[in-house]
Scaffold this motif. Structure first.
Motif, short mmCIF file in Angstrom:
data_model
loop_
_atom_site.label_atom_id
_atom_site.label_comp_id
_atom_site.label_asym_id
_atom_site.label_seq_id
_atom_site.Cartn_x
_atom_site.Cartn_y
_atom_site.Cartn_z
N ARG A 21 -17.00 -94.42 40.68
CA ARG A 21 -16.00 -93.46 40.23
C ARG A 21 -14.98 -94.19 39.37
NH1 ARG A 21 -14.20 -94.83 45.42
NH2 ARG A 21 -11.94 -94.99 45.63
N TYR A 22 -14.32 -93.44 38.52
CA TYR A 22 -13.19 -93.95 37.76
C TYR A 22 -11.92 -93.46 38.43
CZ TYR A 22 -16.58 -95.01 34.16
OH TYR A 22 -17.65 -95.52 33.47
N VAL A 23 -10.88 -94.24 38.37
CA VAL A 23 -9.62 -93.87 39.02
C VAL A 23 -8.51 -93.90 37.98
CG1 VAL A 23 -7.94 -94.50 40.80
CG2 VAL A 23 -10.39 -94.83 41.22
N ASP A 24 -7.76 -92.82 37.92
CA ASP A 24 -6.58 -92.73 37.07
C ASP A 24 -5.38 -93.15 37.91
OD1 ASP A 24 -4.41 -92.08 35.50
OD2 ASP A 24 -4.94 -89.96 35.29
N ARG A 25 -4.93 -94.37 37.72
CA ARG A 25 -3.81 -94.88 38.53
C ARG A 25 -2.58 -93.99 38.41
NH1 ARG A 25 -0.08 -99.86 37.08
NH2 ARG A 25 1.46 -99.54 38.71
N THR A 26 -2.36 -93.39 37.23
CA THR A 26 -1.16 -92.56 37.05
C THR A 26 -1.22 -91.29 37.89
OG1 THR A 26 -2.06 -91.40 35.11
CG2 THR A 26 -0.84 -93.46 34.70
N ALA A 27 -2.41 -90.91 38.36
CA ALA A 27 -2.55 -89.72 39.21
C ALA A 27 -2.33 -90.03 40.69
CB ALA A 27 -3.93 -89.09 39.01
N GLN A 40 0.27 -97.86 45.62
CA GLN A 40 -0.74 -96.96 45.07
C GLN A 40 -2.11 -97.56 45.38
OE1 GLN A 40 1.14 -97.25 41.09
NE2 GLN A 40 0.67 -95.06 40.95
N SER A 136 -7.34 -88.49 42.10
CA SER A 136 -7.39 -89.36 40.93
C SER A 136 -8.78 -89.82 40.52
CB SER A 136 -6.54 -90.59 41.19
OG SER A 136 -7.10 -91.36 42.23
N SER A 137 -9.83 -89.37 41.15
CA SER A 137 -11.16 -89.91 40.87
C SER A 137 -12.00 -88.98 40.04
CB SER A 137 -11.88 -90.19 42.18
OG SER A 137 -11.22 -91.18 42.91
N GLN A 138 -12.85 -89.61 39.22
CA GLN A 138 -13.88 -88.91 38.49
C GLN A 138 -15.19 -89.58 38.85
OE1 GLN A 138 -12.82 -89.09 34.37
NE2 GLN A 138 -10.88 -88.04 34.69
#
Length: 141
Positions: A21-27, A40, A136-138
């Motif tokens: 998965r990809y993680v958007d730290r800002t989320a 975080q 935050s994951s894709q």
């Protein structure tokens, strides 16, 4: 010396443990655990990564835990105590903290962002990390 063909092998010799998965730290909503100290966390299968933000004049008190920890400073300046030795850490500096070794950190006038890697995952952060996964994951498929 590492052999590139071995290091970058494409033949699977095991069973994948997940899809990735990809993680958007800002989320990831930062959680302030102490005044001026925010976490975080990002949870993997066997490892936990934690972005730690220190405001000026904040502290992570001296403590120990069962998980091994590797600390990487990304921004700013951090006064890091490992056992009885304190060192000023700056971007790119790394500290390795074995299980049960006393350590702590604080900032003076300069804020700091560090990344902690824990193996196994730091149990006190797992619930927060689980909550962040949904936000935050894709997933890769």
């Amino acid at each position: 010396m590492n052999d590139p063909a071995t290091h970058f092998a494409t033949a699977a010799s095991g069973t994948p443990t997940g899809t990735g998965r990809y993680v958007d730290r800002t989320a990831i909503t930062p959680v302030e655990i102490l005044p001026g100290l925010s976490f975080q966390p990002v949870l993997g299968t066997d490892t936990l990564l934690n972005f730690v933000t220190y405001a000026p004049h904040s502290e992570a008190p001296l403590h120990t835990h069962e998980e091994e920890q590797v600390v990487l400073v990304l921004e700013g300046e951090l006064h890091f105590q490992l056992n009885e030795h304190t060192r000023v850490m700056r971007p790119g500096d790394v500290a390795v903290v074995p299980a049960w070794v006393p350590h702590g950190a604080h900032t003076l006038d300069v804020p700091c962002v560090q990344v902690d890697f824990f193996n196994p995952p730091r149990q006190t952060l797992v619930a927060q990390a689980d909550a962040a996964i949904a936000a935050s994951s894709q997933l890769c498929g």
